[in-house]
Design a protein around this motif. Structure first.
Motif, PDB file in Angstrom:
ATOM      1  N   GLU A 142       0.689  -1.173  -0.155  1.00 52.01           N
ATOM      2  CA  GLU A 142      -0.052  -0.182   0.101  1.00 52.01           C
ATOM      3  C   GLU A 142       0.904   1.233   0.061  1.00 52.01           C
ATOM      4  OE1 GLU A 142      -2.033   3.453   1.356  1.00 52.01           O
ATOM      5  OE2 GLU A 142      -0.266   2.477   2.566  1.00 52.01           O
ATOM      6  N   SER A 143       1.929   1.226   0.734  1.00 53.65           N
ATOM      7  CA  SER A 143       2.751   2.564   0.926  1.00 53.65           C
ATOM      8  C   SER A 143       3.519   2.919  -0.305  1.00 53.65           C
ATOM      9  CB  SER A 143       3.696   2.376   2.131  1.00 53.65           C
ATOM     10  OG  SER A 143       4.252   1.268   2.048  1.00 53.65           O
ATOM     11  N   ASN A 144       3.710   2.130  -1.314  1.00 55.37           N
ATOM     12  CA  ASN A 144       4.837   2.232  -2.350  1.00 55.37           C
ATOM     13  C   ASN A 144       4.498   3.800  -2.924  1.00 55.37           C
ATOM     14  OD1 ASN A 144       6.389   2.038  -4.344  1.00 55.37           O
ATOM     15  ND2 ASN A 144       5.589   0.610  -5.528  1.00 55.37           N
ATOM     16  N   PRO A 145       5.429   4.727  -3.012  1.00 52.61           N
ATOM     17  CA  PRO A 145       5.030   6.156  -3.690  1.00 52.61           C
ATOM     18  C   PRO A 145       5.342   5.922  -4.886  1.00 52.61           C
ATOM     19  CG  PRO A 145       7.221   5.915  -2.548  1.00 52.61           C
ATOM     20  CD  PRO A 145       6.871   4.475  -2.144  1.00 52.61           C
ATOM     21  N   GLY A 146       5.968   4.760  -5.592  1.00 55.14           N
ATOM     22  CA  GLY A 146       6.173   4.933  -6.894  1.00 55.14           C
ATOM     23  C   GLY A 146       4.951   5.057  -8.133  1.00 55.14           C
ATOM     24  N   PRO A 147       3.722   4.535  -7.655  1.00 57.67           N
ATOM     25  CA  PRO A 147       2.488   4.690  -8.655  1.00 57.67           C
ATOM     26  C   PRO A 147       1.934   6.025  -8.613  1.00 57.67           C
ATOM     27  CG  PRO A 147       2.275   2.676  -7.288  1.00 57.67           C
ATOM     28  CD  PRO A 147       3.675   3.161  -6.816  1.00 57.67           C
ATOM     29  N   GLY A 148       2.015   6.656  -7.552  1.00 58.69           N
ATOM     30  CA  GLY A 148       1.638   8.093  -7.397  1.00 58.69           C
ATOM     31  C   GLY A 148       2.577   9.000  -8.144  1.00 58.69           C
ATOM     32  N   LEU A 149       3.966   8.765  -7.940  1.00 60.46           N
ATOM     33  CA  LEU A 149       4.929   9.451  -8.473  1.00 60.46           C
ATOM     34  C   LEU A 149       4.576   9.502 -10.289  1.00 60.46           C
ATOM     35  CD1 LEU A 149       7.394  11.243  -8.764  1.00 60.46           C
ATOM     36  CD2 LEU A 149       8.794   9.269  -8.494  1.00 60.46           C
ATOM     37  N   GLY A 150       4.497   8.344 -10.643  1.00 60.84           N
ATOM     38  CA  GLY A 150       4.267   8.295 -12.192  1.00 60.84           C
ATOM     39  C   GLY A 150       2.842   8.896 -12.547  1.00 60.84           C
ATOM     40  N   ALA A 171       0.307  23.122 -13.393  1.00 65.82           N
ATOM     41  CA  ALA A 171       1.100  24.063 -12.287  1.00 65.82           C
ATOM     42  C   ALA A 171       1.109  23.596 -10.943  1.00 65.82           C
ATOM     43  CB  ALA A 171       0.344  25.557 -12.602  1.00 65.82           C
ATOM     44  N   SER A 172      -0.140  22.823 -10.657  1.00 67.88           N
ATOM     45  CA  SER A 172      -0.267  22.329  -9.454  1.00 67.88           C
ATOM     46  C   SER A 172       0.681  21.068  -9.279  1.00 67.88           C
ATOM     47  CB  SER A 172      -1.639  21.994  -9.061  1.00 67.88           C
ATOM     48  OG  SER A 172      -2.293  20.901  -9.901  1.00 67.88           O
ATOM     49  N   THR A 173       1.113  20.411 -10.291  1.00 65.39           N
ATOM     50  CA  THR A 173       1.653  19.043 -10.075  1.00 65.39           C
ATOM     51  C   THR A 173       2.805  19.065  -9.218  1.00 65.39           C
ATOM     52  OG1 THR A 173       2.192  18.986 -12.410  1.00 65.39           O
ATOM     53  CG2 THR A 173       0.343  17.975 -11.680  1.00 65.39           C
ATOM     54  N   PRO A 174       4.116  20.020  -9.688  1.00 69.28           N
ATOM     55  CA  PRO A 174       5.192  19.904  -9.344  1.00 69.28           C
ATOM     56  C   PRO A 174       5.329  19.910  -7.479  1.00 69.28           C
ATOM     57  CG  PRO A 174       5.486  21.460 -10.962  1.00 69.28           C
ATOM     58  CD  PRO A 174       3.731  20.999 -10.685  1.00 69.28           C
ATOM     59  N   ALA A 175       4.383  20.775  -6.898  1.00 69.72           N
ATOM     60  CA  ALA A 175       4.234  20.964  -5.372  1.00 69.72           C
ATOM     61  C   ALA A 175       3.786  19.383  -5.049  1.00 69.72           C
ATOM     62  CB  ALA A 175       3.300  21.903  -5.280  1.00 69.72           C
ATOM     63  N   ALA A 176       2.551  18.971  -5.885  1.00 73.50           N
ATOM     64  CA  ALA A 176       2.187  17.751  -5.360  1.00 73.50           C
ATOM     65  C   ALA A 176       3.177  16.603  -5.325  1.00 73.50           C
ATOM     66  CB  ALA A 176       0.896  17.297  -6.237  1.00 73.50           C
ATOM     67  N   ILE A 177       4.048  16.730  -6.357  1.00 73.05           N
ATOM     68  CA  ILE A 177       5.217  15.791  -6.401  1.00 73.05           C
ATOM     69  C   ILE A 177       5.799  15.578  -5.106  1.00 73.05           C
ATOM     70  CG2 ILE A 177       7.081  14.853  -7.903  1.00 73.05           C
ATOM     71  CD1 ILE A 177       5.686  15.575 -10.313  1.00 73.05           C
ATOM     72  N   ILE A 178       6.371  16.788  -4.813  1.00 75.73           N
ATOM     73  CA  ILE A 178       7.136  17.140  -3.548  1.00 75.73           C
ATOM     74  C   ILE A 178       6.529  16.538  -2.205  1.00 75.73           C
ATOM     75  CG2 ILE A 178       8.391  18.645  -2.281  1.00 75.73           C
ATOM     76  CD1 ILE A 178       8.812  20.304  -4.918  1.00 75.73           C
ATOM     77  N   ILE A 179       5.134  16.820  -2.142  1.00 75.39           N
ATOM     78  CA  ILE A 179       4.655  16.475  -1.075  1.00 75.39           C
ATOM     79  C   ILE A 179       4.205  15.066  -0.952  1.00 75.39           C
ATOM     80  CG2 ILE A 179       2.392  16.896   0.028  1.00 75.39           C
ATOM     81  CD1 ILE A 179       2.468  19.650  -1.176  1.00 75.39           C
ATOM     82  N   HIS A 180       3.802  14.469  -2.205  1.00 75.12           N
ATOM     83  CA  HIS A 180       3.679  13.105  -2.116  1.00 75.12           C
ATOM     84  C   HIS A 180       4.956  12.141  -2.077  1.00 75.12           C
ATOM     85  CE1 HIS A 180       2.557   8.893  -3.619  1.00 75.12           C
ATOM     86  NE2 HIS A 180       3.525   9.247  -4.638  1.00 75.12           N
ATOM     87  N   PHE A 181       6.130  12.325  -2.862  1.00 73.14           N
ATOM     88  CA  PHE A 181       7.289  11.490  -3.029  1.00 73.14           C
ATOM     89  C   PHE A 181       8.027  11.857  -1.815  1.00 73.14           C
ATOM     90  CE2 PHE A 181      11.097   9.837  -4.746  1.00 73.14           C
ATOM     91  CZ  PHE A 181      10.714   8.606  -5.025  1.00 73.14           C
ATOM     92  N   PRO A 203       5.045   8.439   7.510  1.00 71.83           N
ATOM     93  CA  PRO A 203       4.278   8.139   6.054  1.00 71.83           C
ATOM     94  C   PRO A 203       5.112   7.485   4.836  1.00 71.83           C
ATOM     95  CG  PRO A 203       5.080  10.188   6.315  1.00 71.83           C
ATOM     96  CD  PRO A 203       5.511   9.498   7.527  1.00 71.83           C
ATOM     97  N   GLY A 204       4.307   7.144   3.778  1.00 71.73           N
ATOM     98  CA  GLY A 204       4.974   6.384   2.671  1.00 71.73           C
ATOM     99  C   GLY A 204       5.965   7.459   1.820  1.00 71.73           C
ATOM    100  N   SER A 205       6.745   8.010   2.363  1.00 77.93           N
ATOM    101  CA  SER A 205       7.910   8.692   1.798  1.00 77.93           C
ATOM    102  C   SER A 205       9.081   8.012   1.325  1.00 77.93           C
ATOM    103  CB  SER A 205       8.260   9.805   2.783  1.00 77.93           C
ATOM    104  OG  SER A 205       9.492  10.481   2.378  1.00 77.93           O
ATOM    105  N   ILE A 206       9.632   8.298   0.474  1.00 83.85           N
ATOM    106  CA  ILE A 206      10.921   7.576   0.031  1.00 83.85           C
ATOM    107  C   ILE A 206      11.846   7.833   1.071  1.00 83.85           C
ATOM    108  CG2 ILE A 206      12.128   9.595  -0.940  1.00 83.85           C
ATOM    109  CD1 ILE A 206      12.164   6.050  -2.348  1.00 83.85           C
ATOM    110  N   PHE A 207      11.861   8.677   1.834  1.00 89.22           N
ATOM    111  CA  PHE A 207      12.817   8.869   2.980  1.00 89.22           C
ATOM    112  C   PHE A 207      12.447   7.757   4.049  1.00 89.22           C
ATOM    113  CE2 PHE A 207      12.990  13.462   1.774  1.00 89.22           C
ATOM    114  CZ  PHE A 207      14.233  13.206   0.936  1.00 89.22           C
ATOM    115  N   ALA A 208      11.104   7.626   4.360  1.00 91.88           N
ATOM    116  CA  ALA A 208      10.765   6.614   5.292  1.00 91.88           C
ATOM    117  C   ALA A 208      11.201   5.198   4.725  1.00 91.88           C
ATOM    118  CB  ALA A 208       9.245   6.694   5.597  1.00 91.88           C
TER     119      ALA A 208
END
Length: 390
Positions: free
Chosen positions: A227-235, A250-260, A306-311
Motif C-alpha cells: 500500500e505504501s509504495n510511493p512509485g505509482p503516485g509519482l508516475g 502548474a499544481s503538480t510539481p508541488a504535489a510531487i514533492i508533497i507525495h514523494f 508516512p509513505g515517503s521515499i525517505f521513510a
C-alpha cells in the motif's frame, strides 16, 4: 468518530460506513506511529541481519513488538471511546490478548481496547448520578478494575485465540498468493480503495499487522510495501505534469514533492478521482511494483509511515536497497506510461472541458479535512486539489 488523525465522515451509505471504520482503525494506530518507527529502527540496526548487530540491544525487539505496541493501540482505542478511563481499561484488557496468543496482537488490540472502554462507558452511564456521596472514587476505580480485568480474561480465553486463528489464515492466504506469484493482483483491490481514502485503514489495519508478524520471523516483509509504495503516485503525477489538463499542470510539481518526499499520498487521490479511468494506471503501477519486490526478494523491516521515499530508506534492511528502489522506480515508470496513454499524451485535453472544471470540486468533497489537513492555495488560473496528511 473523528479524531485528530481522522476526519469526520458525512453520509450514511456503504462508502461512508467503510470510511468511518477505516478512519477509526487508523485513529488507533496513527498516534503511535512514532513507537512503530522506534521499533523499526531498532530492528533494522541491531538484529543479527541488521546494520550494526548487537545481541543485547536486539533484545528490545520482541518486548516492543509483542507487548508495547499492542498495549499502546489498545490504550489509544480505549481513549477514543471513553477518555482516560477507557484508555486504562483498554490497556488492561489488551494484556489479556497478548497472553492468549504468541503473535503481535495489533488486530486483537483494535478490537478489545475500544470494546472494553465501551462496556465501561455503558456502566458509567447506568450509575451516573446514582453513586452515594463519598463513594465516587471507590466505585469508579473498582468498576474499571473489574471490567478491565474481566475483559483481560475474555481476551486470554476467547478473543486472542480467535484473532490468532484469523491472522494465521490471512497470513496463509498471503503466503499462497506469494507462492503462486499472485500477490501483484492484490493491487486490483488496494489501489481503488486507496483513492477512496482507505489507505491508512488498509495499511495500518491489514498489511501492517501481517507484515509485522512476518518481519518478526523473517527479518523483513513485502507486505509493508503493497500500500505504501510511493512509485505509482509519482508516475501518475509526472504524467499529469506533462500530459494532463493545462489548468492543472502548474499544481503538480508541488504535489510531487508533497507525495514523494513528504509521504502524503492523499495529494494525488483527487487527480485520480477527477479522471477515474486513471485508476488503471495506479493498478498497473502498483502490481508492477509488487511483482518487482517479489522477484528481487525485497522487504522492509517496519511500516514506512508516512509513505515517503525517505521513510523507505529508513526501514530498508541491510542489503535490500536494490530490490526496494527498483520496485519503486518500475512502479513509477509503469503508472507513468499507462497514465500518459490514458491522458492521450495531452491531445484529448480539449475534449473534456466540463470534467476538468468540475473534477477538483468533486474530489475535494471526498477529501478529509482533519486537523492536519493540507490545503493547497489556489492560484490564478489553476485548480489545485486538496489533501490531508497520510
Amino acid at each position: 468518530m473523528a479524531t485528530d488523525y481522522t476526519p469526520q465522515v458525512q453520509g450514511t451509505g456503504v462508502k461512508a460506513t467503510i470510511q468511518r471504520i477505516g478512519g477509526y482503525l487508523a485513529g488507533m494506530v496513527m498516534p503511535n506511529i512514532g513507537a512503530f518507527i522506534a521499533w523499526g529502527l531498532i530492528t533494522a540496526l541491531f538484529i543479527p541481519t541488521g546494520w550494526i548487530p548487537n545481541a543485547t540491544l536486539a533484545e528490545l525487539v520482541d518486548p516492543m513488538i509483542l507487548t508495547l505496541l499492542p498495549v499502546l493501540i489498545g490504550y489509544t482505542g480505549g481513549r477514543l471511546v471513553h477518555g482516560q478511563r477507557g484508555a486504562v481499561v483498554g490497556a488492561v484488557a489488551t494484556v489479556g490478548i497478548i497472553v492468549g496468543a504468541d503473535i503481535p496482537m495489533f488486530l486483537g488490540a483494535m478490537i478489545i481496547g475500544p470494546l472494553t472502554a465501551y462496556l465501561l462507558k455503558l456502566f458509567d452511564g447506568l450509575v451516573e448520578d446514582k453513586i452515594p456521596a463519598g463513594f465516587e472514587m471507590l466505585i469508579n476505580n473498582f468498576s474499571a478494575g473489574i471490567i478491565g480485568g474481566g475483559m483481560a480474561l475474555v481476551g486470554t480465553w476467547v478473543i486472542g485465540p480467535v484473532v490468532q486463528t484469523v491472522t494465521d489464515a490471512a497470513g496463509s492466504a498471503v503466503d499462497w498468493m506469494v507462492g503462486h506469484s499472485l500477490l501483484p493482483f492484490v493491487s486490483i483491490l488496494v489501489e481503488p480503495a486507496k483513492v477512496l481514502f482507505l489507505n491508512n485503514a488498509i495499511n495500518h489495519g491489514v498489511f501492517g499487522p501481517l507484515g509485522v508478524a512476518e518481519a518478526a520471523t523473517d527479518g523483513d516483509s513485502i507486505l509493508f510495501m503493497i500500500e505504501s509504495n510511493p512509485g505509482p503516485g509519482l508516475g501518475l503525477l509526472v504524467a499529469f505534469l506533462l500530459f494532463g489538463p493545462r489548468l492543472l499542470r502548474a499544481s503538480t510539481p508541488a504535489a510531487i514533492i508533497i507525495h514523494f518526499l513528504g509521504g502524503i499520498h492523499e495529494i494525488y487521490f483527487p487527480y485520480v478521482l477527477m479522471k477515474p479511468r486513471l485508476i488503471l494506471a495506479m493498478i498497473a503501477g502498483g502490481a508492477a511494483g509488487v511483482w518487482t519486490f517479489m522477484v528481487t526478494g525485497a522487504g522492509l523491516v517496519a511500516t514506512p509511515s508516512p509513505g515517503s521515499i525517505f521513510a523507505y530508506f529508513a526501514v530498508t534492511p541491510r542489503g535490500g536497497w536494490f530490490g526496494v528502489l527498483l520496485g519503486v522506480i518500475i512502479s513509477a515508470a509503469v503508472s507513468f506510461a499507462v497514465a500518459s496513454v490514458l491522458l492521450g499524451f495531452g491531445r484529448g485535453e480539449g475534449k473534456e472541458p466540463v470534467e476538468e472544471q468540475t473534477g477538483p470540486q468533486a474530489a475535494t468533497a471526498d477529501t478529509p479535512a482533519g486537523a492536519h489537513a493540507y490545503h493547497a492555495t489556489p492560484t490564478a488560473g489553476t485548480h489545485r486539489p486538496t489533501a490531508t496528511e497520510a
